[in-house]
Structure formats: C-alpha cells, structure tokens
Write a protein that holds these residues in place. Sequence first.
Motif, mmCIF file in Angstrom:
data_model
loop_
_atom_site.group_PDB
_atom_site.id
_atom_site.type_symbol
_atom_site.label_atom_id
_atom_site.label_comp_id
_atom_site.label_asym_id
_atom_site.label_seq_id
_atom_site.Cartn_x
_atom_site.Cartn_y
_atom_site.Cartn_z
ATOM 1 N N ILE A 25 0.857 -1.174 0.000
ATOM 2 C CA ILE A 25 0.000 0.000 0.000
ATOM 3 C C ILE A 25 0.897 1.229 0.000
ATOM 4 O O ILE A 25 2.093 1.151 0.348
ATOM 5 C CB ILE A 25 -0.958 0.048 1.209
ATOM 6 C CG1 ILE A 25 -0.170 0.047 2.523
ATOM 7 C CG2 ILE A 25 -1.949 -1.101 1.166
ATOM 8 C CD1 ILE A 25 -1.042 0.284 3.748
ATOM 9 N N GLY A 26 0.340 2.367 -0.392
ATOM 10 C CA GLY A 26 1.154 3.573 -0.412
ATOM 11 C C GLY A 26 0.337 4.815 -0.692
ATOM 12 O O GLY A 26 -0.879 4.760 -0.908
ATOM 13 N N ALA A 27 1.014 5.943 -0.681
ATOM 14 C CA ALA A 27 0.385 7.228 -0.969
ATOM 15 C C ALA A 27 1.411 8.119 -1.645
ATOM 16 O O ALA A 27 2.608 8.055 -1.342
ATOM 17 C CB ALA A 27 -0.125 7.883 0.311
ATOM 18 N N SER A 28 0.936 8.953 -2.585
ATOM 19 C CA SER A 28 1.799 9.872 -3.313
ATOM 20 C C SER A 28 1.107 11.215 -3.446
ATOM 21 O O SER A 28 -0.126 11.307 -3.441
ATOM 22 C CB SER A 28 2.125 9.339 -4.715
ATOM 23 O OG SER A 28 2.823 8.120 -4.664
ATOM 24 N N ALA A 29 1.909 12.265 -3.603
ATOM 25 C CA ALA A 29 1.372 13.605 -3.825
ATOM 26 C C ALA A 29 2.335 14.372 -4.715
ATOM 27 O O ALA A 29 3.537 14.091 -4.748
ATOM 28 C CB ALA A 29 1.160 14.338 -2.504
ATOM 29 N N GLY A 30 1.791 15.361 -5.431
ATOM 30 C CA GLY A 30 2.640 16.146 -6.322
ATOM 31 C C GLY A 30 1.842 17.166 -7.104
ATOM 32 O O GLY A 30 0.765 17.606 -6.682
ATOM 33 N N LYS A 57 -2.698 10.580 -4.584
ATOM 34 C CA LYS A 57 -3.340 9.281 -4.781
ATOM 35 C C LYS A 57 -3.028 8.367 -3.609
ATOM 36 O O LYS A 57 -2.008 8.502 -2.929
ATOM 37 C CB LYS A 57 -2.901 8.637 -6.098
ATOM 38 C CG LYS A 57 -1.417 8.322 -6.176
ATOM 39 C CD LYS A 57 -1.112 7.622 -7.499
ATOM 40 C CE LYS A 57 0.348 7.226 -7.571
ATOM 41 N NZ LYS A 57 0.639 6.408 -8.761
ATOM 42 N N ILE A 58 -3.956 7.440 -3.355
ATOM 43 C CA ILE A 58 -3.807 6.377 -2.375
ATOM 44 C C ILE A 58 -3.909 5.071 -3.146
ATOM 45 O O ILE A 58 -4.864 4.876 -3.911
ATOM 46 C CB ILE A 58 -4.900 6.460 -1.291
ATOM 47 C CG1 ILE A 58 -4.865 7.812 -0.586
ATOM 48 C CG2 ILE A 58 -4.745 5.329 -0.279
ATOM 49 C CD1 ILE A 58 -6.067 8.064 0.296
ATOM 50 N N PHE A 59 -2.949 4.197 -2.985
ATOM 51 C CA PHE A 59 -2.901 3.023 -3.853
ATOM 52 C C PHE A 59 -2.502 1.761 -3.093
ATOM 53 O O PHE A 59 -1.995 1.807 -1.967
ATOM 54 C CB PHE A 59 -1.942 3.255 -5.023
ATOM 55 C CG PHE A 59 -0.535 3.597 -4.604
ATOM 56 C CD1 PHE A 59 0.411 2.598 -4.387
ATOM 57 C CD2 PHE A 59 -0.144 4.915 -4.436
ATOM 58 C CE1 PHE A 59 1.695 2.900 -4.000
ATOM 59 C CE2 PHE A 59 1.149 5.244 -4.055
ATOM 60 C CZ PHE A 59 2.075 4.226 -3.834
ATOM 61 N N GLY A 60 -2.739 0.654 -3.730
ATOM 62 C CA GLY A 60 -2.339 -0.638 -3.215
ATOM 63 C C GLY A 60 -2.252 -1.610 -4.371
ATOM 64 O O GLY A 60 -2.744 -1.332 -5.467
ATOM 65 N N LEU A 72 -4.012 -0.707 -7.904
ATOM 66 C CA LEU A 72 -5.303 -0.028 -7.839
ATOM 67 C C LEU A 72 -5.116 1.249 -7.033
ATOM 68 O O LEU A 72 -4.552 1.225 -5.930
ATOM 69 C CB LEU A 72 -6.353 -0.917 -7.165
ATOM 70 C CG LEU A 72 -7.710 -0.265 -6.886
ATOM 71 C CD1 LEU A 72 -8.432 0.052 -8.205
ATOM 72 C CD2 LEU A 72 -8.582 -1.179 -6.020
ATOM 73 N N ALA A 73 -5.608 2.393 -7.575
ATOM 74 C CA ALA A 73 -5.397 3.678 -6.906
ATOM 75 C C ALA A 73 -6.642 4.553 -6.980
ATOM 76 O O ALA A 73 -7.356 4.564 -7.993
ATOM 77 C CB ALA A 73 -4.220 4.413 -7.539
#
Length: 202
Positions: A25-30, A57-60, A72-73
């Motif tokens: 799982i993870g999270a990104s921003a920009g 985005k929040i993804f896994g 999937l995000a």
Amino acid sequence: MFAAAVLALGGLVAVSQGSAQGFYIGASAGKSDIDNDIAIPGLITSGTVDGKDTGFKIFGGYQFNQYFGLDLAYVDLGKASYSGSYFGAPVTGGTVKLHGLNFSAVGTYPLNPSFAVFGKLGLFSWEAKWSDVTGGVPFSSTENGADLSVGVGLSYDFTKNVSARFEWERFKAGGGEDFLGFPNLTGSANIDLLSVGIVYKF
C-alpha cells in the motif's frame, strides 16, 4: 467512489495478512497539470484556463514477481479554473474537479538491489464535477467516463518493507457522451501528475 477505493485497498491488506508476501500500500502527492481542452470549447468558447494544481493518490497492489504487478489507486487530480465567455455570454468562477479510480498493470525492471524502473498501463474511471456562472446564471454538472492511463517511474528501497516512488503519470478524462447519449460539456483532456510517494510492502 472514494469509499469504494478505501474498501478495495482494505481488502488487499486483509488478504495480505493471511497470504504470501507481495502486497503493498502507499500514498503519493505532487503537481497536476490539466489541459485547456477540459474547458475549451465546451465550457467557454474564449477565455483562460488554469489547470495547474496539487494532486494525490492512495494506492495498493500485488507484486507477482520482480517484473510484474497490478495496482489499484484512488486518484485526485485537483481542479482547473476557467473564465471568459460562452458564445458572448460572460462566464465567471468556473472550476472543473477531477478524480477517479485507476487500475493498471505495472512492469518493473530492477537496476540493482535498491533501484528499479517501472512502466504502467491502465484504465482510469473518472468523474468530473464542473460549476460556473454563465450570463449571471449558476450552472453545475457531473460527468463520468473511462479512459486509458500511462506512467513511468523510479523506485528506491530504503528497507525490505519501505520504498519511495518517483513517477510521472498521464490520465485522460472528459469528453465522450453522457448516459442519454448527449456529448459531455467537458472536453477530452490529458492530465499529467508528477508525484513522490512512500510504499509499504507486506
């Protein structure tokens, strides 16, 4: 849509707790950049569009092996602001907000034990919400659709479980027809997202 993303990602975590390694799982921003085509000529026939905003985005997903995985995000691409005129009628306070679910296949090539490059090809199920005041009359609507997405990036493993992602993604949204067969007012636009994120591997 956000609730669906949370449930889906939660399901990935639940499965990973009783299954083999490979889930993450993870999270990104920009920074996001939305094409002017999102508003011209469907929402304004002349004027200005500011498509630069912050996205996240929040993804896994699941990494089947070192070369292939599925992702999937939930993606929020921010908003574009616009103003001008629509066939002579003044348009003020215009905004288009974009978000959706992105499902993609991820191909990875390890460069060394810590660094890897990856490419993504997916399907973006988007929702666009727009509102403005045209000729003194408030207007708003919601549009939905699905289009392709692509991306490339670089990952770096800090530890066996924690890594960083640096990536560029391009999503397509807007355009097409509504459920009655009428053309959507938001135009078909490319949206770029340049982001940095953290990934936790189970």
